[in-house]
Scaffold this active site. Structure first.
Site, PDB file in Angstrom:
ATOM      1  N   LYS A   1      27.699   2.942  80.218  1.00 38.02           N
ATOM      2  CA  LYS A   1      27.851   4.022  78.841  1.00 38.02           C
ATOM      3  C   LYS A   1      27.367   2.697  77.618  1.00 38.02           C
ATOM      4  O   LYS A   1      26.733   2.442  76.747  1.00 38.02           O
ATOM      5  CB  LYS A   1      29.820   4.105  78.850  1.00 38.02           C
ATOM      6  CG  LYS A   1      29.987   5.250  79.483  1.00 38.02           C
ATOM      7  CD  LYS A   1      31.115   6.029  79.374  1.00 38.02           C
ATOM      8  CE  LYS A   1      31.222   7.081  80.122  1.00 38.02           C
ATOM      9  NZ  LYS A   1      32.949   7.239  80.454  1.00 38.02           N
TER      10      LYS A   1
ATOM     11  N   GLY B   1      28.914   4.865  87.379  1.00 35.63           N
ATOM     12  CA  GLY B   1      29.616   5.058  86.645  1.00 35.63           C
ATOM     13  C   GLY B   1      29.611   4.865  85.166  1.00 35.63           C
ATOM     14  O   GLY B   1      28.746   3.956  84.417  1.00 35.63           O
ATOM     15  N   SER B   2      30.865   4.780  84.174  1.00 37.62           N
ATOM     16  CA  SER B   2      31.616   4.317  83.115  1.00 37.62           C
ATOM     17  C   SER B   2      30.504   3.190  82.512  1.00 37.62           C
ATOM     18  O   SER B   2      30.355   2.547  81.152  1.00 37.62           O
ATOM     19  CB  SER B   2      32.913   4.187  82.642  1.00 37.62           C
ATOM     20  OG  SER B   2      33.205   5.398  83.623  1.00 37.62           O
ATOM     21  N   THR B   3      30.603   1.912  83.541  1.00 35.91           N
ATOM     22  CA  THR B   3      30.254   0.824  82.938  1.00 35.91           C
ATOM     23  C   THR B   3      28.550   1.036  83.199  1.00 35.91           C
ATOM     24  O   THR B   3      28.257  -0.051  82.023  1.00 35.91           O
ATOM     25  CB  THR B   3      29.454   0.013  84.049  1.00 35.91           C
ATOM     26  OG1 THR B   3      29.280   0.177  86.007  1.00 35.91           O
ATOM     27  CG2 THR B   3      30.836  -0.504  84.994  1.00 35.91           C
TER      28      THR B   3
END
Lengths: 574, 389
Positions: A280, A276-278
């Site tokens: 970005k 997920g967001s890691t």
């Protein structure tokens, strides 16, 4: 006549005597020659031992004074695995004199973990059988006191892990046949049983103090958040050395049994997750590096979900406005990251992901590595979802190595569990420009100072990092309630030295995390507690007067919404 | 003594020592070769004993040195006793030493356990060592008196057998089979030199070859059996009876060609090696000084044996010839058996390395032999036989 006879006799005697002297002379020489042969044999043998001694020595060593498997120590020489002479308890049924049933009962009293029936079964066999493969002297004494001659106590070489469950997944364990089954015991099996190499202990990159702190903090978090599992790794960004690596729940390699087998998989290397967001920051770094993001103050529309084909990309907590790049990371916006990835294009994002080795099994000495779930076709939509960490699944170690490359000036190095001498550190492969890396360091620090990673702040340690709370895919789509909460932290941000990756699998979202499941509330606090514990051990001194300079970027954060967000902290996106 | 003989001896010593100025007569009239070689061996022993005691003169090196000089003086003293003086005394000497042997046996029986030595307070002596020298003297004396024509008759055979069997049985009863067997071998070589028909030895050899399995099964005690079988295959029992040899081989092998350096042997220092100060001292030498050091020690022994053989060859009388030959052969057997034991070519029988190993009794026995040899050497120097090219 007589005189003549005696005269000839005397002559004969004299010649006989002379002959005798000659005989003695000849025999002396013969003995000397024999001695020469003896000395020759001794010299030959001695030369053989002395010159070809290495082989002879190796052969005799392994057969004679077998030191067993080589020791494993941590980077400071603390023993992690040793070979000791232990006791086993063995029964030779034909020599038993007492009543088997009574004996089984008494044995069951000494070893409460084994039932009387089981002992009776073992005692009733016809062939010699092990009752215990490993017993402590106390138990041996008690069994000995039973006075049964049919039970013997052979001394056997045993693998002993003095740190018990600490670093169990790193070390692995050894099969009774003498070969490593998992972990470094398996990876270094050849070296550990090599007659020459095993004489010197093998030093791992692990620092057992850091390992203990990591397991302690992670274990406590797992318990208090009621999580299913947890994993963590501490990685040196300059060398790729793993300072600590754990996968919880753990097992005790001294007593590997069926119940430990359930926890045998090393989640850091052997399981993949959509993290997920890691992802970005990696996407943003790729875009800055490629030049598609030149101006960090440029704003992207995040006011409404992004429609791509028949698919909607939305933020878990919509800010309802346009966001610039720092704000995108600070608030962890899927919509904007997708747009940035879209601008960058599939080829270039894919190229960076390949340079970060996301397309192959994690690079580490362990054999238990998993090949990531790499998108089969990298279309426009896939490209956008990969940008914020969906549609691609990698192991936590992949991510830690990628973060190390992102913050250390842009050079990817494979992770290693072996202690490296300075000259052995690989040169690595450049992934990002140094300027990109410096920019990312500022942005990561801002996420902890003012964004979703606030709970990871450890005063004086200049922590930076990114949260990631990915919903786990289940039957019929993603499940909101089962979250993999990740926090990829780096410290100290002004001169990055270590990546700390914390992953908590399915936190329950209870009171301990203010009923939140997201990484900002579960994984980030672990970092905040862990870094002050391990920092000093790793040579990082807390210093309030030092930090990475983010003054040029701070004005880009629009303060008002942040304050507003502070009131509704419970809805922090991740 | 004939003046020319002394002059010749003087000159020989002068040549040997390469001295520019003439030596005083008493100094010149010594077996310098033997003194030099034995001193060299004792020095090697002392250095090694110093090393295996972790660089300390106590408990071994210092007393080793003191004993050597003491017994060297005794040996030189013995060398002045003329052969004609002690030749008639060999039978009483054997009787006296046998009495000592019996005394030791009785003492052992009284105090319990196997005993093979007498405690004199300052040192312990093994009567078996004295018995051996006396026996060799008796045999030489006996063969001297046997008329050459009788050498092939059985009448010449049984006395040596009886003379050897009595001490052998007494020593074997201690029980010290190793020393007993060495006594037997020494006596056999003595008989061989004396000129018994070759066929007797061949026959005896065959008989022994046939009887070994019988002896092994019925006569040897279990621990003796084990020692013999383990020697053939030390790896069978690495932590038990094969331990000594295994560790010894590791020590020698780890020394390599040039060794680990003096005081640098880990096998000997960490006490992996058993009995480094006595039976296994050669392993310590080979570990610290390597193959080269080992060969130097063997060469020193080789020179000593060559010297002894030369003394025997040049000896005038039959008694002197046989006695000298038997003494040096016996010494050689000790050296050879010890070296072979240490490198795994012979069973572990507890025979020290003469002059190098620590131990007063062994040192005394060796130096007594050397002293007697030096006496015969002195007589040789003075006899006209020496003129022979």
């Amino acid at each position: 006549m007589t005189a003549l006879a005696s005269g000839s006799h005397r002559v004969r005697l004299a010649s006989k005597r002379q002959h005798m002297t000659l005989t003695a002379q000849v025999r002396l020489v013969a003995v000397l020659a024999l001695f020469g042969i003896g000395v020759g044999a001794i010299l030959l043998r001695l030369t053989f031992i002395g010159v070809f001694g290495e082989q002879a020595q190796a052969a005799t060593r392994s057969a004679l004074v077998d030191p067993g498997r080589g020791d494993i120590v941590d980077r400071n020489g603390v023993p992690l695995a040793r070979t000791i002479n232990g006791y086993a308890i063995r029964v030779v049924p034909e020599r038993l004199i007492g009543d088997r049933k009574v004996l089984a009962g008494k044995l069951a009293q000494i070893f409460p973990d084994t039932s009387e029936e089981r002992f009776l079964k073992l005692l009733s066999r016809t062939k010699p059988t092990y009752l215990r493969h490993r017993a402590v002297p106390e138990e041996v004494n008690r069994v000995h006191a039973l006075g049964e001659v049919g039970i013997e106590f052979p001394r056997e070489k045993e693998r002993f892990y003095p740190q018990l469950q600490l670093a169990a997944h790193v070390l692995g364990y050894v099969h009774p046949d003498g070969h490593g089954v998992s972990g470094m015991e398996r990876a270094m099996d050849a070296e550990l049983i090599d007659p020459k190499l095993r004489l010197t202990p093998s030093a791992l990159s692990i620092d057992i103090r850091v390992q203990a702190a990591l397991e302690d903090e992670l274990g406590r978090a797992m318990k208090s958040y009621d999580a299913k599992a947890a994993a963590g790794v501490v990685l040196d960004v300059e060398t790729g050395e793993v300072m600590a690596m754990t996968s919880l729940p753990s097992f005790n390699p001294n007593q590997f049994d069926a119940s430990s087998a359930a926890f045998e998989a090393n989640q850091v290397t052997y399981r993949f997750f959509e993290l997920g967001s890691t992802f970005k920051p990696l996407t943003v770094a790729a875009a800055i590096d490629a030049g598609t993001v030149t101006d960090l103050s440029r704003r992207y529309d995040a006011s409404r979900p992004l429609r791509v084909g028949g698919f909607q990309i939305r933020d878990s907590h919509s800010s309802g406005r346009w966001l610039n790049v720092p704000e995108t990371l600070v608030h962890s916006s899927n919509i904007v990251t997708a747009q940035i990835a879209d601008e960058l294009g599939p080829e270039r994002l894919q190229a960076v992901m390949r340079k970060l080795h996301f397309d192959r099994p994690a690079e580490i000495n362990l054999r238990e590595t998993v090949k990531p779930l790499w998108p089969a076709s990298w279309g426009r939509l896939t490209n956008m979802t990969v940008g914020y960490g969906h549609g691609i699944a990698v192991s936590p170690l992949h991510l830690a190595s990628a973060y190390a490359a992102m913050v250390n000036g842009g050079v990817y190095r494979p992770a290693t569990l072996l202690k490296l001498a300075p000259r052995d550190v690989p040169r690595g492969e450049r992934v990002f420009k140094a300027s990109t890396s410096a920019r990312m360091n500022q942005l990561l620090r801002m996420i902890v100072r003012d964004g979703t990673g606030r709970k990871a702040e450890a005063p004086g340690f200049r922590v930076g990092g990114k949260t990631g709370s990915a919903e786990k895919p289940g039957a019929g789509g993603y499940k909101r309630s089962s979250v993999v909460a990740t926090f990829a932290a780096v410290f100290p941000m002004d001169a990055p030295r270590f990546v700390v990756l914390i992953m908590i699998d399915e936190p329950a979202g209870n009171q301990a995390s203010s009923f939140q499941r997201t990484a900002g509330w579960t994984a980030a606090p672990v970092v905040a507690r862990l870094v002050p514990r391990i920092g000093p051990m790793l040579g990082i001194i807390p210093d309030d007067r030092r930090d990475v300079d983010v003054s040029e970027l701070m004005p880009l954060l629009w303060k008002a919404p942040v304050k507003a967000a502070a009131k509704t902290k419970s809805e922090d996106p991740a | 003594m004939p003046a020319h003989a002394t002059r010749r001896a003087h000159r020989a010593a002068q040549d040997f020592l390469h001295l520019p100025i003439p030596l005083p007569r008493p100094l010149a009239d010594q077996s310098w070769q033997a003194i030099t070689i034995t001193s060299g061996l004792a020095l090697v022993g002392g250095l090694t004993l110093f090393s295996v005691a972790d660089g300390s003169f106590s408990p071994w090196a210092a007393s080793h040195g003191v004993r050597f000089f003491l017994f060297l003086a005794v040996a030189i003293g013995i060398s002045y006793i003329p052969v004609t003086f002690y030749k008639p005394l060999v039978y009483p000497a054997l009787a006296a030493s046998l009495l000592l042997l019996v005394a030791v046996l009785l003492l052992g029986a009284i105090k319990g356990g196997a005993r093979s030595w007498l405690d004199l307070g300052f040192m312990q002596i093994q009567p078996s060592e004295l018995v051996k020298i006396a026996l060799l003297g008796v045999l030489a004396r006996f063969f001297e008196t046997v008329p050459p024509t009788e050498m092939r008759s059985l009448r010449a055979l049984w006395p040596p057998i009886v003379l050897t069997a009595v001490p052998f049985l007494l020593i074997a009863a201690q029980p010290d089979l190793g020393t007993g067997m060495l006594l037997l071998l020494s006596a056999a070589i003595s008989c061989f030199l004396a000129g018994f028909p070759l066929m007797w030895f061949v026959g005896a050899g065959l008989a022994i070859a046939v009887s070994i399995p019988v002896i092994y099964t019925f006569l040897l005690l279990p621990h003796q059996q084990q020692r013999l079988t383990i020697f053939l295959n030390p790896q069978d029992d690495p932590l038990g009876a094969g331990y000594h040899v295994s560790q010894s081989l590791i020590a020698i092998g780890s020394g390599g060609i040039d060794g680990k350096g003096w005081l640098g042997g880990s096998q000997s220092h960490l006490q992996y090696l058993p009995e480094t100060h006595t039976d296994f001292i050669f392993s310590a030498i080979a570990e610290e000084w390597g193959l080269i050091g080992g060969i130097v020690v063997i060469m020193l022994f080789g020179l000593l044996v060559r010297w002894g053989m030369k003394v025997s060859r040049k000896a005038g009388g039959r008694f002197e010839k046989l006695f000298a030959g038997s003494l040096i052969n016996s010494l050689y057997l000790y050296i050879a058996i010890n070296l072979m034991m240490v490198i795994g070519l012979a069973p572990v029988v507890g025979i020290p390395l003469p002059l190098v190993s620590y131990g007063g009794s062994a040192m005394m026995a060796a130096m007594l032999s050397i002293g007697l040899l030096m006496g015969i050497d002195r007589a040789n120097r003075r006899s006209p036989r020496d003129i022979r090219p």
